[in-house]
Design a protein around this motif. Structure first.
Motif, short mmCIF file in Angstrom:
data_model
loop_
_atom_site.label_atom_id
_atom_site.label_comp_id
_atom_site.label_asym_id
_atom_site.label_seq_id
_atom_site.Cartn_x
_atom_site.Cartn_y
_atom_site.Cartn_z
N GLU A 34 8.00 -8.51 -3.60
CA GLU A 34 6.98 -7.65 -3.01
C GLU A 34 7.63 -6.57 -2.16
O GLU A 34 8.68 -6.78 -1.56
CB GLU A 34 6.06 -8.50 -2.12
N VAL A 35 7.00 -5.40 -2.13
CA VAL A 35 7.43 -4.31 -1.26
C VAL A 35 6.18 -3.72 -0.61
O VAL A 35 5.13 -3.59 -1.24
CB VAL A 35 8.24 -3.24 -2.03
N ILE A 36 6.32 -3.39 0.68
CA ILE A 36 5.25 -2.74 1.43
C ILE A 36 5.59 -1.25 1.50
O ILE A 36 6.68 -0.88 1.91
CB ILE A 36 5.15 -3.29 2.87
N ILE A 37 4.65 -0.41 1.10
CA ILE A 37 4.81 1.04 1.22
C ILE A 37 3.90 1.47 2.36
O ILE A 37 2.67 1.40 2.26
CB ILE A 37 4.43 1.77 -0.09
N ALA A 38 4.51 1.88 3.47
CA ALA A 38 3.78 2.22 4.70
C ALA A 38 3.76 3.74 4.85
O ALA A 38 4.77 4.35 5.20
CB ALA A 38 4.43 1.55 5.90
N GLY A 39 2.61 4.35 4.60
CA GLY A 39 2.46 5.79 4.67
C GLY A 39 1.94 6.25 6.01
O GLY A 39 0.94 5.72 6.51
N ILE A 40 2.60 7.23 6.59
CA ILE A 40 2.16 7.79 7.87
C ILE A 40 0.93 8.65 7.64
O ILE A 40 0.86 9.43 6.69
CB ILE A 40 3.31 8.58 8.53
N VAL A 41 -0.05 8.48 8.52
CA VAL A 41 -1.35 9.12 8.40
C VAL A 41 -1.24 10.60 7.99
O VAL A 41 -0.33 11.29 8.42
CB VAL A 41 -2.14 8.96 9.73
N GLY A 42 -2.13 11.03 7.13
CA GLY A 42 -2.12 12.41 6.63
C GLY A 42 -1.40 12.47 5.30
O GLY A 42 -1.54 11.60 4.45
N ASN A 43 -0.58 13.51 5.13
CA ASN A 43 0.13 13.69 3.85
C ASN A 43 1.13 12.58 3.57
O ASN A 43 1.43 12.31 2.41
CB ASN A 43 0.83 15.05 3.83
N GLY A 44 1.65 11.94 4.60
CA GLY A 44 2.56 10.82 4.38
C GLY A 44 1.86 9.70 3.62
O GLY A 44 2.44 9.08 2.71
N TYR A 45 0.61 9.44 3.97
CA TYR A 45 -0.16 8.40 3.29
C TYR A 45 -0.51 8.83 1.86
O TYR A 45 -0.44 8.02 0.94
CB TYR A 45 -1.42 8.05 4.07
N LEU A 46 -0.85 10.09 1.67
CA LEU A 46 -1.15 10.59 0.32
C LEU A 46 0.08 10.49 -0.58
O LEU A 46 -0.02 10.10 -1.75
CB LEU A 46 -1.65 12.04 0.38
N PHE A 47 1.25 10.79 -0.03
CA PHE A 47 2.51 10.64 -0.75
C PHE A 47 2.75 9.16 -1.07
O PHE A 47 3.13 8.81 -2.19
CB PHE A 47 3.63 11.24 0.11
N ALA A 48 2.48 8.28 -0.11
CA ALA A 48 2.64 6.83 -0.32
C ALA A 48 1.74 6.34 -1.45
O ALA A 48 2.16 5.52 -2.27
CB ALA A 48 2.34 6.09 0.98
N GLU A 49 0.51 6.84 -1.50
CA GLU A 49 -0.41 6.44 -2.58
C GLU A 49 0.16 6.78 -3.95
O GLU A 49 0.06 5.99 -4.90
CB GLU A 49 -1.77 7.12 -2.41
N LYS A 50 0.77 7.96 -4.07
CA LYS A 50 1.38 8.38 -5.34
C LYS A 50 2.55 7.46 -5.69
O LYS A 50 2.73 7.08 -6.85
CB LYS A 50 1.85 9.83 -5.28
N LEU A 51 3.37 7.12 -4.70
CA LEU A 51 4.49 6.21 -4.93
C LEU A 51 4.01 4.84 -5.41
O LEU A 51 4.56 4.27 -6.35
CB LEU A 51 5.33 6.05 -3.66
#
Length: 167
Positions: A34-51
């Protein structure tokens, strides 16, 4: 005075960078379940969703996304996440933001997660601007830019397009 936008990366190139970063994350976590992808609020989270989307396509890893709420104007304010500490304790975690500029947001995000024992901790950014005032680095990065301090990197995330501009 008008601000001129110079496109650095178009949607095709951004998607290529995201896919490459997803493969790098998978390679560095190939022994994990398992891996946790933690996206910082805003564009960081949108980038995390794509990853996360790509990681689920290319790997058998259980991929969990986490929203990291950091007040970018007041980074000393309490940081919250959509996962509990138990959800990411002793797991592999990648902290994701869109642009690494001064390093302030990323370093406070790192500090938050260092208060919990993790199996592996990495960082990922789409654009690294090389203007750090903190000793933080991106383990995975889409592109590194040497820009002037007066220049600004802007990323437009829409449903169909992602473009990176230098303003």
């Amino acid at each position: 005075m008008t601000t001129e936008k110079n496109i650095i990366l178009n949607t095709l190139k951004v998607n290529q960078k995201i896919k490459r970063i997803a493969y790098q994350i998978y390679e560095s976590n190939s022994n994990e379940k398992e891996v946790i992808i933690a996206g910082i609020v805003g564009n960081g989270y949108l980038f995390a969703e794509k990853l996360v989307e790509i990681l689920k396509e290319i790997s058998s890893l259980k991929v969990t996304i986490c929203l990291v709420k950091i007040n970018k104007k007041k980074p000393l304010a309490p940081i919250t996440t959509t996962l509990t500490v138990a959800d990411y304790k002793n797991k592999s975690l990648v902290l994701v933001d869109d642009v690494l500029n001064s390093g302030t947001t990323l370093i406070y995000g790192v500090k938050h997660f260092l208060e919990v024992p993790l199996k592996r901790f990495k960082t990922a950014v789409l654009v690294n601007r090389n203007h750090k005032k903190y000793p933080v680095k991106a383990d995975f990065k889409g592109v590194s830019l040497s820009t002037s301090i007066k220049e600004h990197v802007h990323i437009d995330f829409t449903d169909k397009e992602i473009n990176v501009y230098l303003i």
